[in-house]
Structures are given as C-alpha cells and as structure tokens.
Design a protein around this motif. Structure first.
Motif, short mmCIF file in Angstrom:
data_model
loop_
_atom_site.label_atom_id
_atom_site.label_comp_id
_atom_site.label_asym_id
_atom_site.label_seq_id
_atom_site.Cartn_x
_atom_site.Cartn_y
_atom_site.Cartn_z
N VAL A 111 -8.14 21.57 0.61
CA VAL A 111 -8.28 22.11 1.96
C VAL A 111 -7.56 23.44 2.03
N LYS A 112 -8.21 24.44 2.60
CA LYS A 112 -7.54 25.72 2.79
C LYS A 112 -8.05 26.40 4.06
N ILE A 113 -7.25 27.29 4.58
CA ILE A 113 -7.60 28.04 5.79
C ILE A 113 -8.34 29.32 5.38
N LEU A 114 -9.54 29.50 5.91
CA LEU A 114 -10.34 30.69 5.60
C LEU A 114 -10.12 31.82 6.61
N GLN A 115 -9.90 31.44 7.87
CA GLN A 115 -9.82 32.45 8.93
C GLN A 115 -8.95 31.91 10.06
N GLU A 116 -8.13 32.77 10.64
CA GLU A 116 -7.41 32.41 11.85
C GLU A 116 -7.47 33.58 12.82
N PHE A 123 -0.87 28.56 11.90
CA PHE A 123 -1.58 27.38 11.41
C PHE A 123 -1.29 27.20 9.93
N VAL A 124 -0.99 25.97 9.53
CA VAL A 124 -0.75 25.66 8.12
C VAL A 124 -1.31 24.28 7.79
N GLU A 136 -0.89 21.81 11.11
CA GLU A 136 0.15 22.08 12.09
C GLU A 136 0.06 23.52 12.57
N PHE A 137 0.60 23.78 13.74
CA PHE A 137 0.60 25.13 14.30
C PHE A 137 1.77 25.26 15.27
N ASP A 144 -7.92 30.64 20.73
CA ASP A 144 -7.28 30.80 19.43
C ASP A 144 -7.66 29.62 18.54
N GLY A 145 -7.83 29.89 17.25
CA GLY A 145 -8.17 28.80 16.35
C GLY A 145 -8.28 29.25 14.91
N ILE A 146 -8.84 28.38 14.08
CA ILE A 146 -8.96 28.63 12.65
C ILE A 146 -10.30 28.11 12.14
#
Length: 268
Positions: A111-116, A123-124, A136-137, A144-146
């Motif tokens: 799992v990884k964050i592509l965009q925030e 966000f992590v 978590e954030f 606002d989001g990811i």
C-alpha cells in the motif's frame, strides 16, 4: 388569451404548488447540508495477473520469492466529504481508517500513497499486514484527501475502506452498488418530476413577462411585482434542480484527486 390564462385560478394553483414543492425541497437540501463529519471514497481497479496468467506473456511476478497467481491494483480516493474539519481524535480508536480484506483468498501485498491534496494533512500508511492497512492523518479540511494504491490478490470487491467517525457515520462508498437500484429509481423519478415542473414554471415566467410588458403602462408596479415574483420562483426551482442533479448523478471527487484515481467518468 394570455390575460385569461394568467387569471386562470388553476394555472396559479399549479404555480403555487410548484413553489411550495421547491421550498420544501430546498429545506430538505438545507437539512442534508447541515454540519456533518463524513469521509467518502471511490475506487478504480486493474487486474494484472489472473489465474497465474499475466496480461504480458513474458512477465513473471514474485512476492517475497513466492509466485503470484493473482494480482490486482486498486486505487482508492479518500476525502473529507463533510463540511467540518476532521481531526485525528475524531476517529474511533477501535474502528480506525483502514483498508481491509473481506475474503480468505485475498491478501494485501503493498500500500502506498499516490496523491494528497495537502501535505500538511500528514496522511501516512501507519501499519500494513496481510489483511489490513491502517491510515492515519493529523487533520483534513473539507475536500482534503488522498489517493492510495493497493496491490493485492483476490478480487477488487474483496478490498474495502472502513472507518467510524465520532458523531458521524461510516465511510460513504460512492461506487455503483446493485443495492441502490430502488433508491436510484426514486431519485430518477424526482429528477424527471422536478425537471418537468421547472420548465413549466419557466414557461409561465416568460408568459408573465410578456403579459406584464403589454400592460406595463397601465399597471406598472403590479406588473413589476409579477415579473420579480415569477423570476424568483423560477430561480429557486432552477437552483434546486441543479443541486438535485449533482447529488443524484455526480460524484464530487476533489479536483486534485481526479487525475490520479484514473477515471474520467465520475457519475453514479
């Protein structure tokens, strides 16, 4: 003929009913837009390997030295769809914001964050195992989001986002759902009915303006009041109709997350 139509009690009764309906519907929309804490999500999935067969014949995939028989990439856009700031403390501790597997043959690989939308939200991906990935954030303003990317086995429907907000609801899933067929039918009836009423009111407004112009010299103030009144009714109905169309058919994904999620058809 125009004057007789404008003095017809049935015509004015219909206009009155339309106005009352639009006011009631406007109050209902206001009630829906009251202060609320809410998270929404929308997903898009791609199958890379199915039954041990890759889309690319010469591609072999292994995860920790184990041959991958199924591989799906699922992207989730997750954002604050309410109208209040969400804080870390607003999330119920035993029901955190997380991605979960709902089937035994499904497991999370990565799992990884592509965009925030805003880096200060912090966000992590705090914890990942085969069945869960906790997110978590610090805080999240409205919209606002990811966008996160999950590599997993199984099917895309076996992965879900879950969370419980204090004083709020569970995560709102905006992808199409067969269970919404009945609600969708009711919503379509409302859209069609309100649309018909809007165009009828628009016709009567234009008719009122025409009659008022013809009698402007004799009854200026009465004509002006008629024009302003009918225009206000039509404007109210038009705004209400536009809001209903957006609520029923349009998925309001924040613009900063739309491109990354990888789908331009954001309709329910």
């Amino acid at each position: 003929m125009l004057e007789s139509l404008m003095t017809n009690p049935y015509a004015w009764a219909f206009l009155g009913a339309c106005t009352i309906f639009s006011v009631v519907f406007g109050i209902w929309q206001w009630y829906k837009s009251k202060r609320k804490k809410e998270l929404s999500c929308y997903k898009n999935s791609y199958t890379i390997v199915k039954g041990g067969k890759s889309l690319l014949p010469d591609l072999e995939l292994k995860y920790k030295n184990e041959q991958i028989q199924e591989l799906v990439i699922t992207k989730y856009a997750i954002w604050n769809s309410g109208n209040e700031v969400l804080q870390r403390s607003d999330i119920v501790e035993i029901k955190p914001l997380q991605v979960s597997c709902t089937a035994e043959n499904t497991r999370i690989l990565d799992v990884k964050i592509l965009q925030e939308s805003d880096e200060t939200n912090q966000f992590v991906i705090a914890d990942v195992d085969k069945e869960h990935a906790r997110i978590e954030f610090d805080y999240a303003d409205p919209k606002d989001g990811i966008v996160i990317q999950i590599m997993h086995t199984g099917e895309s429907q076996d992965i879900m986002v879950e969370c419980k907000i204090k004083g709020g609801k569970k995560v709102k899933i905006l992808n199409k759902d067969k269970k919404r067929k009945y609600n969708k039918f009711v919503e379509n009836v409302m859209v069609i009915g309100l649309g018909i009423m809007f165009f009828i009111m628009l016709f009567f407004m234009l008719l009122t303006i025409l009659v008022s112009i013809m009698s402007m010299g004799q009854k200026f103030w009465e004509s002006l009041i008629s024009v302003v009144g009918s225009g206000a009714c039509v404007l109210t109905m038009g705004v209400t109709y536009y809001k209903l169309l957006k609520d029923v058919y349009y998925i309001n994904i924040p613009s900063g997350l739309r491109k990354t999620i990888g789908n331009d058809e954001f309709y329910k």
